[in-house]
Enzyme design. Structure first.
Site, PDB file in Angstrom:
ATOM      1  N   ARG A 199     -12.745  -0.264  -6.711  1.00 34.05           N
ATOM      2  CA  ARG A 199     -12.210   0.155  -5.412  1.00 34.05           C
ATOM      3  C   ARG A 199     -11.484   1.498  -5.475  1.00 34.05           C
ATOM      4  O   ARG A 199     -11.733   2.386  -4.715  1.00 34.05           O
ATOM      5  CB  ARG A 199     -11.263  -0.936  -4.922  1.00 34.05           C
ATOM      6  N   CYS A 248       0.825  -1.204   0.000  1.00 34.31           N
ATOM      7  CA  CYS A 248       0.000   0.000   0.000  1.00 34.31           C
ATOM      8  C   CYS A 248       0.862   1.259   0.000  1.00 34.31           C
ATOM      9  O   CYS A 248       1.804   1.363   0.785  1.00 34.31           O
ATOM     10  CB  CYS A 248      -0.862  -0.044   1.259  1.00 34.31           C
TER      11      CYS A 248
HETATM   12  P1  IMP Z   1      -1.142  -7.033   3.699  1.00 33.26           P
HETATM   13  O1  IMP Z   1      -1.696  -8.213   4.388  1.00 33.26           O
HETATM   14  O2  IMP Z   1      -0.259  -6.203   4.572  1.00 33.26           O
HETATM   15  O3  IMP Z   1      -0.469  -7.364   2.415  1.00 33.26           O
HETATM   16  O4  IMP Z   1      -2.393  -6.067   3.356  1.00 33.26           O
HETATM   17  C1  IMP Z   1      -3.513  -6.527   2.655  1.00 33.26           C
HETATM   18  C2  IMP Z   1      -4.571  -5.444   2.664  1.00 33.26           C
HETATM   19  O5  IMP Z   1      -4.094  -4.266   2.025  1.00 33.26           O
HETATM   20  C3  IMP Z   1      -5.824  -5.783   1.865  1.00 33.26           C
HETATM   21  O6  IMP Z   1      -6.710  -6.617   2.536  1.00 33.26           O
HETATM   22  C4  IMP Z   1      -6.416  -4.399   1.597  1.00 33.26           C
HETATM   23  O7  IMP Z   1      -7.169  -3.904   2.663  1.00 33.26           O
HETATM   24  C5  IMP Z   1      -5.184  -3.532   1.468  1.00 33.26           C
HETATM   25  N1  IMP Z   1      -4.869  -3.267   0.058  1.00 33.26           N
HETATM   26  C6  IMP Z   1      -4.949  -4.098  -0.996  1.00 33.26           C
HETATM   27  N2  IMP Z   1      -4.512  -3.493  -2.117  1.00 33.26           N
HETATM   28  C7  IMP Z   1      -4.165  -2.249  -1.770  1.00 33.26           C
HETATM   29  C8  IMP Z   1      -3.631  -1.140  -2.500  1.00 33.26           C
HETATM   30  O8  IMP Z   1      -3.347  -1.206  -3.687  1.00 33.26           O
HETATM   31  N3  IMP Z   1      -3.409  -0.015  -1.782  1.00 33.26           N
HETATM   32  C9  IMP Z   1      -3.690   0.082  -0.447  1.00 33.26           C
HETATM   33  N4  IMP Z   1      -4.142  -0.942   0.282  1.00 33.26           N
HETATM   34  C10 IMP Z   1      -4.393  -2.105  -0.378  1.00 33.26           C
END
Ligand code: IMP
Length: 503
Positions: A432, A322
């Site tokens: 989204r 993100c």
């Molecule tokens: P991770 O587990 O830290 O990789 O975060 C996953 C979460 O990041 C997802 O469930 C979303 O809520 C959020 N997310 C997914 N894609 C994006 C993006 O492109 N930008 C910001 N947040 C994202």
């Protein structure tokens, strides 16, 4: 919410992230064995003294992302007692097809893909390439079982011009069982399979119509997985993400396909759009639970709870891929967000008698982050990166040379990209992040992690040990009894390998 959060030494709010929190040991009794450590949690709201509609045996969800949760991941997550949420950054029909794929499984009883006797062999080859299995029942236009065709029944080159009926194994040569004798009894089907030395058993009606197939490997898996997340019909639970633009059509299609719960997929859930989506779903489909999000403040929680959300998802900016915070300067450290929103949930419960569970979404790097997120007050956790390296994601593994600790080594990796990245937006409708013309996520790679089953077996072992050493046997006890402290930079260094020469 944990009993006490020790915030000293004081850190800027921006430093207060999941990674920097640690649980202190608690009193561990002899009764706290790994066998009775309990990861179950409510996923949907309930009033005092009542039960939630959906409860998970392992309070972990796989993220609604193109690179994480298709049907294979959702099936495996449910087998582990968690929940997969199928992404909505794709056409409605494709998402509905994935939901249906999950609902074809009824804890061992599969509703199979069938082929017609007149289909060309090339169709069977294409189906086998598309799916993870290669046994296809052959049925006539009335659904009556005529035989089986498997990849062992033909030669891809020599028989490519023939039809299924030329090469299938006819019904006289295969063992079948009747639905009125087997009913829902998986053990009875298993006996027949083992006694007959078969790998699969079609279940048919007395007039010959195919109802299900039971595969021995699925039964083995099911017996292995007593904690699987199942609906009342013993099919695996699955979630469907929806967005705030095409939610009218998408919601209907997801419910018809069999989704058990909906997740509004937005990076900022404290909006009129989310309110309208919640109100529409609650009015038109009052029986389907719906999760609102994402929010990171008390006001955000109250807003979603008051507008009917059955659970609330927390997180803005903590995702590994993100770049929202860097791009637009809005977001919050995930630790702080969980604490504030879990407090809001507890206040709301005291005020209204309604408990609205909260799901911490994003920022999970390693197994212990899951335990810490639960301890901070989350009822469940959603992860993307942590699961993106597993076999069950919709992506492919690559092998590449990388420099690790100064040495060139071959590593296996899987791709992982944000839903707000340019890659995810290729399919494009206003979804989204569709209204933005700048990315909010990146494309990256994560280490290959093997099967979800093995990956989570290790995670569960570490989480159990962490919970027991913190003196807690359940997630509720983590909320009520655990004590956490922020690590200083020096403590982080001291807690890792230090002052030795690496091998
Ligand atoms: P991770 O587990 O830290 O990789 O975060 C996953 C979460 O990041 C997802 O469930 C979303 O809520 C959020 N997310 C997914 N894609 C994006 C993006 O492109 N930008 C910001 N947040 C994202």
């Amino acid at each position: 919410m944990a009993k006490e959060i020790i915030e000293s030494p004081s850190h800027a709010l921006s430093e207060f992230e999941l990674q920097q929190l640690i649980m202190l040991p608690g009193y561990k009794t002899k009764e706290m064995t790994s066998g009775n450590t309990d990861f179950s949690s409510q996923l949907t709201k309930f009033s005092a003294g009542q039960h939630p509609k959906i409860k998970l045996n392992f309070a972990l969800l796989s993220a609604a992302m193109q690179s994480v949760t298709g049907s294979e991941m959702a099936i495996s997550m449910a087998q582990e007692g968690g929940l997969g949420v199928i992404f909505c950054s794709q056409p409605i029909e494709k998402q509905a097809k994935m939901i249906k794929e999950v609902k074809r499984y009824r804890a061992g009883f599969v509703i199979p893909h069938t082929v017609s006797p007149d289909a060309p062999i090339s169709e069977v080859i294409a189906l086998a390439n598309e799916r993870s299995y290669s046994t296809f029942p052959v049925v006539d236009s009335g659904g009556v079982l005529l035989g089986y065709i498997t990849k062992n029944d033909f030669d891809r080159k020599r028989h490519a011009g023939l039809t299924v009926k030329d090469r299938m194994l006819p019904i006289e040569k295969i063992a079948v069982a009747y639905d009125d004798e087997i009913k829902d009894n998986l053990a009875a089907a298993y006996e027949k399979l083992v006694e007959g030395h078969h790998g699969s058993l079609p279940i048919i009606t007395r007039d010959g119509k195919l109802k299900h197939i039971v595969f021995k490997k699925d039964v083995d898996h099911h017996i292995d997985k007593p904690l699987a997340a199942l609906d009342s019909d013993k099919r695996y639970l699955v979630g469907a993400a929806i967005n705030t633009s095409d939610y009218r059509e998408r919601t209907k299609a997801m419910i018809e396909a069999g989704a058990d719960i909906l997740f509004i997929d937005t990076s900022q859930g404290h909006t009129d759009y989310v309110k309208e989506t919640l109100q529409f779903v609650k009015k038109e489909f009052p029986n389907i639970p719906i999760v609102g999000g994402n929010i990171v403040t008390k006001e955000g929680f109250d807003f979603l709870a008051e507008n009917g959300a059955d659970a609330v998802k927390i997180g803005m900016g903590p995702g590994s891929i993100c770049i929202t915070q860097e791009q637009i300067g809005v977001g919050r450290g995930q630790g702080t967000s969980i604490i504030e929103v879990a407090n809001a949930r507890d206040d709301y419960y005291k005020k209204t008698g309604v408990y609205v569970p909260v799901i911490a979404d994003g920022g999970i790097r390693v197994a212990k982050d899951i335990t810490v997120a639960w301890a901070l007050g989350a009822d469940a956790v959603m992860a993307g990166k942590y699961l993106a390296g597993c076999d069950e994601t919709p992506t492919k593994v690559r092998t590449i040379a990388r420099i690790v600790d100064g040495k060139a080594v071959e590593v296996r990796e899987k791709p992982y990209w944000g839903e707000g990245s340019d890659k995810a937006k290729e399919w494009m409708i206003a979804g989204r992040y569709g209204q933005n013309d700048f990315p909010e996520g990146v494309e990256a790679w994560v280490a290959y992690a093997g099967t979800l089953k093995n990956h989570l077996a290790q995670a569960k072992a570490m989480i159990k040990d962490g919970m027991r050493k913190a003196g807690c046997a359940t997630i509720k006890e983590l909320h009520d009894k655990s004590v956490l402290q922020i690590l200083s930079a020096g403590s982080i260094k001291e807690g890792g390998v230090h002052d030795v020469t690496p091998d």
